[in-house]
Design an enzyme around this catalytic site. Structure first.
Site, mmCIF file in Angstrom:
data_model
loop_
_atom_site.group_PDB
_atom_site.id
_atom_site.type_symbol
_atom_site.label_atom_id
_atom_site.label_comp_id
_atom_site.label_asym_id
_atom_site.label_seq_id
_atom_site.Cartn_x
_atom_site.Cartn_y
_atom_site.Cartn_z
ATOM 1 N N SER A 155 0.829 -1.210 0.000
ATOM 2 C CA SER A 155 0.000 0.000 0.000
ATOM 3 C C SER A 155 0.862 1.259 0.000
ATOM 4 C CB SER A 155 -0.938 0.011 1.213
ATOM 5 O OG SER A 155 -0.218 -0.198 2.407
ATOM 6 N N ASN A 182 -2.374 -2.656 13.079
ATOM 7 C CA ASN A 182 -3.828 -2.458 13.018
ATOM 8 C C ASN A 182 -4.287 -1.232 13.798
ATOM 9 O OD1 ASN A 182 -3.656 -4.766 11.581
ATOM 10 N ND2 ASN A 182 -4.597 -6.097 13.119
ATOM 11 N N THR A 210 -40.536 25.076 -10.378
ATOM 12 C CA THR A 210 -40.755 23.721 -9.882
ATOM 13 C C THR A 210 -40.969 22.904 -11.151
ATOM 14 O OG1 THR A 210 -43.153 23.955 -9.707
ATOM 15 C CG2 THR A 210 -41.884 24.522 -7.750
ATOM 16 N N HIS A 211 -40.475 21.674 -11.145
ATOM 17 C CA HIS A 211 -40.495 20.829 -12.354
ATOM 18 C C HIS A 211 -39.770 21.505 -13.521
ATOM 19 C CE1 HIS A 211 -43.819 18.626 -10.313
ATOM 20 N NE2 HIS A 211 -44.161 19.843 -9.940
ATOM 21 N N SER A 230 -14.231 26.118 -27.419
ATOM 22 C CA SER A 230 -14.320 24.861 -28.143
ATOM 23 C C SER A 230 -13.178 24.826 -29.144
ATOM 24 C CB SER A 230 -15.666 24.806 -28.865
ATOM 25 O OG SER A 230 -15.570 23.977 -30.004
ATOM 26 N N LYS A 286 -18.157 29.434 -29.085
ATOM 27 C CA LYS A 286 -18.554 28.819 -27.818
ATOM 28 C C LYS A 286 -17.745 29.247 -26.611
ATOM 29 C CE LYS A 286 -20.512 25.141 -27.261
ATOM 30 N NZ LYS A 286 -20.709 23.712 -26.989
ATOM 31 N N ASN A 314 -17.646 27.524 -22.808
ATOM 32 C CA ASN A 314 -18.210 26.383 -22.088
ATOM 33 C C ASN A 314 -18.040 26.476 -20.574
ATOM 34 O OD1 ASN A 314 -18.958 25.168 -24.512
ATOM 35 N ND2 ASN A 314 -16.956 24.188 -24.738
ATOM 36 N N GLU A 346 -19.439 21.878 -14.845
ATOM 37 C CA GLU A 346 -19.633 20.536 -15.428
ATOM 38 C C GLU A 346 -18.724 19.519 -14.753
ATOM 39 O OE1 GLU A 346 -20.694 20.758 -20.029
ATOM 40 O OE2 GLU A 346 -19.021 22.053 -19.522
ATOM 41 N N TYR A 397 -9.554 -7.058 12.346
ATOM 42 C CA TYR A 397 -8.915 -6.538 11.138
ATOM 43 C C TYR A 397 -8.907 -7.577 10.024
ATOM 44 C CZ TYR A 397 -5.553 -4.622 7.866
ATOM 45 O OH TYR A 397 -4.963 -4.153 6.724
ATOM 46 N N GLN A 441 -7.490 -2.282 3.986
ATOM 47 C CA GLN A 441 -6.483 -1.457 3.312
ATOM 48 C C GLN A 441 -7.119 -0.634 2.185
ATOM 49 O OE1 GLN A 441 -2.338 -2.775 2.863
ATOM 50 N NE2 GLN A 441 -2.750 -2.925 0.689
ATOM 51 N N LYS A 473 -8.235 3.446 2.173
ATOM 52 C CA LYS A 473 -7.407 4.652 2.014
ATOM 53 C C LYS A 473 -7.621 5.383 0.700
ATOM 54 C CE LYS A 473 -4.474 2.525 5.056
ATOM 55 N NZ LYS A 473 -5.506 1.494 4.933
HETATM 56 N N1 ARG Z 1 -1.269 -1.444 5.115
HETATM 57 C C1 ARG Z 1 -2.186 -2.000 6.048
HETATM 58 C C2 ARG Z 1 -3.551 -1.301 5.879
HETATM 59 O O1 ARG Z 1 -3.562 -0.304 5.265
HETATM 60 C C3 ARG Z 1 -1.709 -1.785 7.441
HETATM 61 C C4 ARG Z 1 -2.300 -2.729 8.423
HETATM 62 C C5 ARG Z 1 -1.814 -4.119 8.136
HETATM 63 N N2 ARG Z 1 -2.252 -5.018 9.130
HETATM 64 C C6 ARG Z 1 -2.175 -6.349 8.977
HETATM 65 N N3 ARG Z 1 -2.637 -7.078 9.922
HETATM 66 N N4 ARG Z 1 -1.721 -6.866 7.860
HETATM 67 O O2 ARG Z 1 -4.576 -1.748 6.339
#
Ligand code: ARG
Length: 471
Positions: free
Chosen positions: A30, A117, A162-163, A284, A290, A292, A297, A324, A329, A332
């Site tokens: 990660s 964790n 409205t509408h 454009s 144009k 835009n 958008e 966990y 993961q 993120k």
């Molecule tokens: N990179 C892991 C995550 O983002 C960190 C935690 C990993 N924990 C484990 N028990 N493998 O979740």
């Protein structure tokens, strides 16, 4: 540049005999995205080291060495010297390895009484806490622009729909203030969520707590968390806070996207209610005439991304057994992309509304004089004179129909024609159906009447000042 050791360097215990397959290492890693957490990881680790020293689990000197080593990594990172690769797997391992290079064997003590964790849980909460604060600031800046615009346009009229059919005319300020109300709830909602994000999971270990005499409240205090998780299993596997953040972020996007849609309509030749300034519109490549509305958008288009991330996290969580699981993961990228998207959209919309467009007030005031959006007022006029509203409503429907057929507006009818319709009509009907009066007359609380709008503007301004002071 500082290099972390190759993947042969030992991460796992002696139980493992061979290294990961390179493709699996890449798949598992990660570091490509969680490097975003590095500053929070360092701060969290420093607090953990201080806690270990305070509770006598390590010596005060060891605690100081760890804190200083972590600080050095921070400097290296800020100078662009610390760029761990896939061999580090994730930001937590990358930092621990570098720390051990810097401070020697004592670096290996940092992970005492901790797991990745509770560590990663701490990092994302610290990250989100900061991002929520910034996002709320941006919401206030956006509101400041809307309030300023509203101030200028209390007396500007705009058709209300409205509408998407002409309904009743409005004060433009009233229309803009609707967005101040929506984003005020966003600001509030994010503040409420902040309270729950602001809870420390640190010290929950892998899932069950730890055999060491740690002080979770102390590390939480160092990190300025408002509270600590009461249950270690919950602490390491809860992502409610991320999901509710994505809900709130999605609502911010709903609001920005609705305004975007309106600006896009308003900028069209058909509406012609605003002109886009060159600084916020694009041309454009083929049609030279144009201009835009790319900014609104894009905001409208990006809303879908944030909703998608919300959906992804909900689905990711729903089948996870405690505690966990590596699935987590995945939280993120969803969070990081949503934060970046919402913040970029808030910034762009703030610029668009403050300097990217101009309301065509003449055209707006004219627009409301050329339709039947005063029909309700004719019915209200009769109802105020004692005619039951439903009866008045039917009569006005009839006169709208005949006027349309004759190519006339209500203001073009003669007094005789009005009186033929109903004897209660008098000369003051013309005042009653003039657009400015139609707006002014809606003086009920929360309505578009100018008096109400001025009040609402003042209330919103005061509330804004209080919100600003709360930051
Ligand atoms: N990179 C892991 C995550 O983002 C960190 C935690 C990993 N924990 C484990 N028990 N493998 O979740």
């Amino acid at each position: 540049m500082v290099n972390t050791p190759p993947s042969s360097s030992q991460t796992w215990s002696q139980r493992f005999e061979s290294a990961l397959h390179p493709a699996i290492a890449r798949f598992n890693a990660s570091i490509g995205f969680d490097i975003e957490l590095i500053e929070y990881d360092l701060t969290g680790s420093q607090a953990h080291a201080q806690m270990l020293a305070k509770t006598g689990i390590i010596t005060p000197e060891e605690g100081e060495q760890l804190v200083a080593g972590l600080e050095q990594i921070r400097q290296e990172y800020r100078q662009g010297l610390f760029q761990p690769g896939v061999e580090a797997e994730d930001v937590h391992f990358a930092v621990e390895r570098r720390l051990t290079e810097l401070v020697g064997d004592v670096g290996k003590k940092l992970h005492t009484a901790r797991s990745r964790n509770d560590q990663v849980g701490t990092d994302i909460r610290l990250y989100l806490r900061e991002q929520i604060t910034q996002m709320r600031r941006q919401i206030l800046e956006f509101q400041a622009v809307l309030l300023q615009l509203a101030e200028q346009h209390v007396e500007t009229l705009i058709p209300g729909y409205t509408h998407l059919q002409r309904a009743q005319p409005l004060s433009l300020a009233h229309h803009l203030l609707a967005y101040v109300e929506m984003t005020q709830r966003d600001w509030q909602r994010l503040g409420e969520i902040y309270q729950r994000v602001n809870t420390s999971p640190l010290g929950s270990g892998a899932l069950a707590g730890t055999t060491f005499p740690i002080d979770r409240h102390y590390s939480a205090e160092l990190l300025q968390f408002g509270s600590v998780y009461a249950n270690s299993l919950d602490a390491v596997s809860d992502r409610d806070f991320a999901i509710e953040f994505l809900c709130a972020a999605s609502l911010v996007m709903v609001h920005l996207s609705r305004l975007s849609e309106e600006v896009i309509l308003w900028a069209s030749e058909e509406f012609g209610f605003v002109t886009l300034k060159d600084s916020c519109s694009t041309g454009s490549s083929i049609m030279p005439q144009k201009k835009n509305p790319d900014v609104p958008e894009l905001v409208r288009g990006k809303a879908g991304r944030v909703f998608g991330h919300l959906q992804a996290l909900l689905v990711m969580m729903k089948g996870l057994p405690l505690a966990y699981n590596k699935d987590l993961q995945e939280d993120k990228e969803a969070l990081f992309d949503s934060v970046k998207t919402v913040r970029a959209c808030l910034e762009a919309m703030t610029i668009l509304m403050s300097e990217g467009l101009e309301f065509r007030t003449q055209r707006l005031n004219q627009a409301v004089a050329e339709d039947f959006s005063n029909a309700t007022d004719v019915a209200d006029y009769l109802a105020a004179k004692g005619v039951p509203f439903r009866e008045a409503y039917n009569l006005v429907g009839k006169v709208v129909k005949t006027s349309l057929a004759a190519g006339k507006l209500l203001k073009d009818l003669t007094l005789d024609e009005w009186q033929a319709l109903h004897p209660a009509f008098a000369a003051d009907i013309y005042d009653a159906i003039a657009p400015r009066q139609v707006v002014a007359a809606r003086n009920s609380f929360g309505g578009t009447g100018f008096e109400q709008v001025r009040q609402a503007l003042q209330t919103a301004r005061q509330r804004w000042l209080q919100s600003e002071a709360a930051h």
